[in-house]
Design a protein around this motif. Structure first.
Motif: not given
Length: 267
Positions: A59-88
């Motif tokens: 998640x800290x990798x800016x290149x991964x963020x950019x890749x995910x952003x580019x990958x999601x164009x036009x797919x209505x899949x822009x949202x990203x988030x995660x569930x904390x370990x305690x909640x799992x």
């Protein structure tokens, strides 16, 4: 940047502190197993900690963020988030409570867990290493984790998650598939985890209809959306076929006060 990318509304400094809190929690659980001589649990939890740190590092990798952003164009899949370990962990405890109260009636030799919107693989890794039955009383060969199939539309997420599975030797029991969720196979699933919170409602309705027609009776469905409510705009057959068993207050990066709803498929 990372806080914004994860839809964390309280800012970067608080996000960093929340990450540190998650790490402290994981370490405290590990030390508890160590001090109580619980070698098997210590080993499994230790691997889960290593995987979690790996995913947080990605998640800290800016290149991964950019890749995910580019990958999601036009797919209505822009949202990203995660569930904390305690909640799992809270979700796991709730699922065990449901199984103990209603009985494990599911007769199925299929996968233990199917995840829709598997992203970096959070639920598959947690399910494999900690949530599903891992044969504690069995031989060393039988002490594998629960099997999981994660469906994700973004190829960059699938390839990244698969590399993590291979790095930790989990590829035999965890599979990530780049596929439209409407083509997922629910026919032998014991638990279906829906990461569909930010999906369009018409797509969520299609998924629910597919689950209701294909999943085995008594399979569990976990959703951050309520299924049997007017807000979910579900049809009559959905209301009839999904029985609410439990609700759990959990915390995600995008909402510190959200509920996970656990249902059973009734037929």
């Amino acid at each position: 940047v990372r806080a914004s990318f994860s839809n964390f509304i309280y800012g970067g400094e608080i996000f960093v502190e929340r990450l540190n809190e998650e790490r402290r929690y994981a370490l405290a659980v590990f030390e508890n197993f160590t001090s109580n001589g619980m070698a098997f649990e210590q080993d499994k939890w230790g691997t889960l900690m290593d995987v979690w740190l790996e995913l947080r590092g990605i998640e800290e990798d800016i290149e991964w963020m950019i890749q995910r952003f580019n990958d999601s164009r036009g797919l209505n899949q822009m949202a990203y988030g995660s569930t904390w370990l305690e909640s799992h962990v809270k979700i796991k405890e709730a699922i065990l409570d449901v199984e103990s109260s209603v009985g494990n009636e599911l007769q199925c030799n299929g996968v233990d867990l199917v995840v829709l919107g598997s992203s970096l693989g959070w639920q598959c890794f947690f399910g494999n290493l900690w949530m599903m039955d891992f044969g504690e009383e069995g031989t060393e060969e039988e002490k594998g984790g629960g099997r999981c199939v994660g469906y994700e539309i973004l190829g960059s997420q699938v390839s990244t998650a698969q590399k993590v599975a291979e790095k930790f030797g989990l590829e035999d029991s965890i599979t990530f598939v780049q596929e439209d969720a409407r083509k997922a196979d629910f026919s032998n699933a014991k638990l279906i985890w829906l990461n569909t919170y930010a999906w369009p409602q018409d797509l969520k309705d299609e998924i629910l209809a597919k689950i209701s027609s294909e999943a085995p009776a008594n399979a569990m469905v976990l959703s951050y959306d309520p299924i049997n409510s007017a807000e979910a705009s579900t049809t009559d057959h959905n209301n009839n076929l999904f029985r609410l068993e439990a609700q759990v207050d959990i915390e995600t990066t995008w909402d510190p006060q959200i509920k996970a709803h656990i249902y059973r498929v009734t037929k």
